[in-house]
Design an enzyme around this catalytic site. Structure first.
Site, PDB file in Angstrom:
ATOM      1  N   ASP A 134       0.852  -1.192   0.000  1.00 26.00           N
ATOM      2  CA  ASP A 134       0.000   0.000   0.000  1.00 26.00           C
ATOM      3  C   ASP A 134       0.886   1.240   0.000  1.00 26.00           C
ATOM      4  O   ASP A 134       1.746   1.393   0.867  1.00 26.00           O
ATOM      5  CB  ASP A 134      -0.901  -0.006   1.240  1.00 26.00           C
ATOM      6  CG  ASP A 134      -2.027   1.008   1.137  1.00 26.00           C
ATOM      7  OD1 ASP A 134      -2.329   1.464   0.024  1.00 26.00           O
ATOM      8  OD2 ASP A 134      -2.604   1.347   2.188  1.00 26.00           O
ATOM      9  N   TYR A 136       1.161   5.649  -0.386  1.00 28.02           N
ATOM     10  CA  TYR A 136       0.623   6.776   0.382  1.00 28.02           C
ATOM     11  C   TYR A 136       0.851   7.996  -0.500  1.00 28.02           C
ATOM     12  O   TYR A 136       1.519   8.928  -0.138  1.00 28.02           O
ATOM     13  CB  TYR A 136       1.414   6.844   1.702  1.00 28.02           C
ATOM     14  CG  TYR A 136       0.890   7.768   2.771  1.00 28.02           C
ATOM     15  CD1 TYR A 136      -0.398   7.623   3.284  1.00 28.02           C
ATOM     16  CD2 TYR A 136       1.708   8.763   3.314  1.00 28.02           C
ATOM     17  CE1 TYR A 136      -0.852   8.444   4.307  1.00 28.02           C
ATOM     18  CE2 TYR A 136       1.261   9.593   4.337  1.00 28.02           C
ATOM     19  CZ  TYR A 136      -0.026   9.418   4.828  1.00 28.02           C
ATOM     20  OH  TYR A 136      -0.467  10.233   5.847  1.00 28.02           O
ATOM     21  N   HIS A 141      -4.000  13.967   0.714  1.00 28.58           N
ATOM     22  CA  HIS A 141      -4.307  13.092   1.855  1.00 28.58           C
ATOM     23  C   HIS A 141      -3.182  13.147   2.892  1.00 28.58           C
ATOM     24  O   HIS A 141      -3.441  13.305   4.090  1.00 28.58           O
ATOM     25  CB  HIS A 141      -4.518  11.653   1.374  1.00 28.58           C
ATOM     26  CG  HIS A 141      -4.661  10.658   2.486  1.00 28.58           C
ATOM     27  ND1 HIS A 141      -5.776  10.634   3.304  1.00 28.58           N
ATOM     28  CD2 HIS A 141      -3.834   9.671   2.939  1.00 28.58           C
ATOM     29  CE1 HIS A 141      -5.626   9.662   4.204  1.00 28.58           C
ATOM     30  NE2 HIS A 141      -4.469   9.073   4.005  1.00 28.58           N
ATOM     31  N   ARG A 150       0.079  16.404  13.282  1.00 22.15           N
ATOM     32  CA  ARG A 150       1.347  17.073  13.610  1.00 22.15           C
ATOM     33  C   ARG A 150       1.273  18.592  13.484  1.00 22.15           C
ATOM     34  O   ARG A 150       2.231  19.277  13.793  1.00 22.15           O
ATOM     35  CB  ARG A 150       2.468  16.553  12.694  1.00 22.15           C
ATOM     36  CG  ARG A 150       2.971  15.169  13.016  1.00 22.15           C
ATOM     37  CD  ARG A 150       4.147  14.804  12.132  1.00 22.15           C
ATOM     38  NE  ARG A 150       3.749  14.810  10.725  1.00 22.15           N
ATOM     39  CZ  ARG A 150       3.182  13.778  10.114  1.00 22.15           C
ATOM     40  NH1 ARG A 150       2.949  12.671  10.782  1.00 22.15           N
ATOM     41  NH2 ARG A 150       2.826  13.834   8.848  1.00 22.15           N
ATOM     42  N   GLU A 207     -10.928   3.856   3.037  1.00 22.14           N
ATOM     43  CA  GLU A 207      -9.956   4.654   2.291  1.00 22.14           C
ATOM     44  C   GLU A 207     -10.226   4.426   0.816  1.00 22.14           C
ATOM     45  O   GLU A 207     -10.191   3.292   0.332  1.00 22.14           O
ATOM     46  CB  GLU A 207      -8.514   4.261   2.656  1.00 22.14           C
ATOM     47  CG  GLU A 207      -8.137   4.729   4.062  1.00 22.14           C
ATOM     48  CD  GLU A 207      -6.653   4.589   4.389  1.00 22.14           C
ATOM     49  OE1 GLU A 207      -5.992   3.718   3.790  1.00 22.14           O
ATOM     50  OE2 GLU A 207      -6.168   5.361   5.234  1.00 22.14           O
ATOM     51  N   ASP A 241      -9.539   0.373   1.311  1.00 23.75           N
ATOM     52  CA  ASP A 241      -8.598  -0.076   2.339  1.00 23.75           C
ATOM     53  C   ASP A 241      -9.167   0.267   3.713  1.00 23.75           C
ATOM     54  O   ASP A 241      -8.846   1.296   4.305  1.00 23.75           O
ATOM     55  CB  ASP A 241      -7.243   0.611   2.109  1.00 23.75           C
ATOM     56  CG  ASP A 241      -6.159   0.006   2.964  1.00 23.75           C
ATOM     57  OD1 ASP A 241      -6.319  -1.141   3.412  1.00 23.75           O
ATOM     58  OD2 ASP A 241      -5.136   0.695   3.180  1.00 23.75           O
ATOM     59  N   GLN A 248      -5.192   2.099  14.755  1.00 13.41           N
ATOM     60  CA  GLN A 248      -4.038   2.572  13.979  1.00 13.41           C
ATOM     61  C   GLN A 248      -3.217   3.597  14.761  1.00 13.41           C
ATOM     62  O   GLN A 248      -1.995   3.546  14.816  1.00 13.41           O
ATOM     63  CB  GLN A 248      -4.546   3.180  12.665  1.00 13.41           C
ATOM     64  CG  GLN A 248      -3.452   3.709  11.746  1.00 13.41           C
ATOM     65  CD  GLN A 248      -4.028   4.404  10.500  1.00 13.41           C
ATOM     66  OE1 GLN A 248      -5.241   4.459  10.306  1.00 13.41           O
ATOM     67  NE2 GLN A 248      -3.158   4.931   9.671  1.00 13.41           N
ATOM     68  N   SER A 265      -9.557  -5.548   3.239  1.00 22.28           N
ATOM     69  CA  SER A 265      -9.589  -4.547   2.166  1.00 22.28           C
ATOM     70  C   SER A 265     -10.488  -5.140   1.098  1.00 22.28           C
ATOM     71  O   SER A 265     -10.440  -6.345   0.849  1.00 22.28           O
ATOM     72  CB  SER A 265      -8.194  -4.290   1.590  1.00 22.28           C
ATOM     73  OG  SER A 265      -7.325  -3.813   2.593  1.00 22.28           O
ATOM     74  N   THR A 357      -4.912   6.465  -0.054  1.00 25.35           N
ATOM     75  CA  THR A 357      -6.147   7.227  -0.132  1.00 25.35           C
ATOM     76  C   THR A 357      -6.033   8.351  -1.149  1.00 25.35           C
ATOM     77  O   THR A 357      -5.064   9.115  -1.126  1.00 25.35           O
ATOM     78  CB  THR A 357      -6.463   7.836   1.248  1.00 25.35           C
ATOM     79  OG1 THR A 357      -6.409   6.786   2.206  1.00 25.35           O
ATOM     80  CG2 THR A 357      -7.826   8.493   1.267  1.00 25.35           C
TER      81      THR A 357
HETATM   82 CA    CA Z   1      -4.302   2.727   2.690  1.00 26.40          CA
END
Ligand code: CA
Length: 425
Positions: A134, A136, A141, A150, A207, A241, A248, A265, A357
């Site tokens: 997977d 990112y 996103h 953050r 996702e 997903d 998490q 998924s 995502t």
């Molecule tokens: Ca994902």
């Protein structure tokens, strides 16, 4: 084939207006019939076509395919034959089902052996997924999640604009559209607690992703270069997903996603090939700073695929909660695959690589509830009057994808799955 030629391509098989499945699409899948035969197939309009039956009747004789290549419960054998075979098969299919070709059209006695209505078959997992990765790769996103966790100033991690960030996922729990998923249980640390509690996730999320499926790669130690990467991509599916945000959040330090991600998924059942998607190739976002040479591409490598997410509570109509597009992704599939293998990591036919995502630039284009309801602070209003911060038990999530240009459309159909209550054991 040009867009104009694709538009003019007509089949003797009926294709309803606005269907995702004109003759030009020819997605591949696996299905079982009422007689419980499992076979590889394709789809034109609402007709599912048994490829093994076509093969046994001799329609593919000049392609020199292995005799049992479609007599399978997964497409892996066909995928491993490589792009030249896939293209020859595609040309053969387009010819065979074109309006003016009488070869099969006028042989009524063969029709009942090859055709089923899509309503009469059970669509199954199209590939055996040996490995799943997977990525990112949506800047929007990654930025949204970064801001939430953050703050604005450190939203994107320093590596993000240089590396198509990814992790190795769990292949065993990838399921096909229509299979329900139980709400997972696990450890969560709530905001005011000092020690974690155990129980069903309270922050169940989807996702919106797409995944590509690889062909047979190179031996261990050899990389797939960015300019050849697309030769190793068979096709794509829509990919949900499922993510338990509370699980998490507590577990991800320092090694990343684990039980908040690997309980399920869901994918759409038809694999749309890159040959069908070629007409929808487009420029992706401008990449600044310039990527290192091993992931630099000199041709457009994004694809214009419109995406939609709906939530359907039990016994009500679905509400569309997001519309996004695959072309928003910062890193292309070619870059992802080149990066994935640059260290010599090998890939196999049927491996699945999800995009991450896919969020767009506007608030209605976010690809997860985490972003759409902004960590629960802005609940979404559904058409039945109810509100959602995350996904509730018995909600069905539906994701759709299609491409459209100058009035010519093809698509993926949908992936739909319901969240059932946690198993009480
Ligand atoms: Ca994902």
């Amino acid at each position: 084939m040009t867009l104009q030629q694709a538009k003019e391509l007509e089949s003797w098989v009926n294709v309803p207006k606005n269907s995702d499945f004109p003759l030009f699409n020819l997605p591949l899948g696996v299905f079982s019939t009422t007689s419980e035969t499992v076979t590889c197939g394709t789809r034109i309009g609402d007709s599912v076509i048994d490829l093994n039956a076509l093969h046994q009747l001799g329609y593919f004789d000049d392609l020199k395919l292995p005799d049992d290549v479609f007599m399978q419960d997964a497409l892996n054998d066909f995928i491993s034959l490589g792009k030249d075979v896939h293209r020859a098969w595609r040309s053969k299919m387009i010819a065979l089902f074109s309006k003016d070709n009488a070869t099969l059209r006028d042989r009524d006695e063969h029709h009942k052996e090859i055709f089923s209505s899509v309503d009469d078959v059970q669509l199954m997992m199209p590939v055996f997924v040996q490995d799943y990765t997977d990525f990112y790769s949506s800047k929007e996103h990654a930025t949204n999640v970064g801001i939430m966790f953050r703050g604005k100033d450190n939203a994107l991690m320093p590596n993000w604009l240089h590396i198509p960030v990814g992790y190795h996922g769990r292949a065993s729990s990838i399921v096909v559209s229509g299979e329900d998923i139980h709400r997972p249980k696990g450890q969560q640390l709530t905001a005011d607690a000092e020690v974690p509690a155990f129980g069903p996730s309270k922050m169940m999320d989807f996702e919106l992703e797409m995944a590509f499926i690889t062909t047979e790669g190179k031996p261990l130690g050899h990389r797939i270069k960015v300019e050849e990467a697309e030769d190793y991509i068979f096709g794509m599916v829509v990919f949900n997903d499922w993510s338990a945000r509370d699980i998490q959040k507590w577990e991800y330090v320092p090694l990343g996603p684990f039980l908040g991600k690997n309980f399920g998924s869901s994918i759409s059942p038809w694999v749309v090939t890159m040959e069908a998607l070629e007409l929808f190739r487009c420029e992706g976002p401008k990449q600044q700073p310039e990527p290192l040479p091993y992931i630099q591409t000199n041709k457009p490598s994004a694809f214009d695929i419109a995406l939609e997410v709906q939530i359907q509570p039990e016994q009500t109509e679905p509400t569309t909660v997001a519309k996004s597009n695959f072309k928003y992704l910062y890193w292309s599939m070619a870059q992802q695959l080149a990066h994935h293998t640059v260290n010599g990591c090998n890939v196999s036919a049927g491996d699945m690589m999800a995009s991450g995502t896919i969020s767009g630039p506007t608030e209605d284009a976010y690809g997860s509830m985490l972003e759409l309801a902004w960590k629960g602070t802005k609940p979404l209003q559904l058409n039945d009057g109810s509100e959602r911060k995350f996904i509730l038990d018995n909600d069905t999530v539906i994701m759709k994808a299609h491409c459209e240009r100058d009035g010519f459309r093809l698509g993926f159909g949908e992936v739909r799955s319901k969240i059932l209550p946690a198993i009480d054991d």
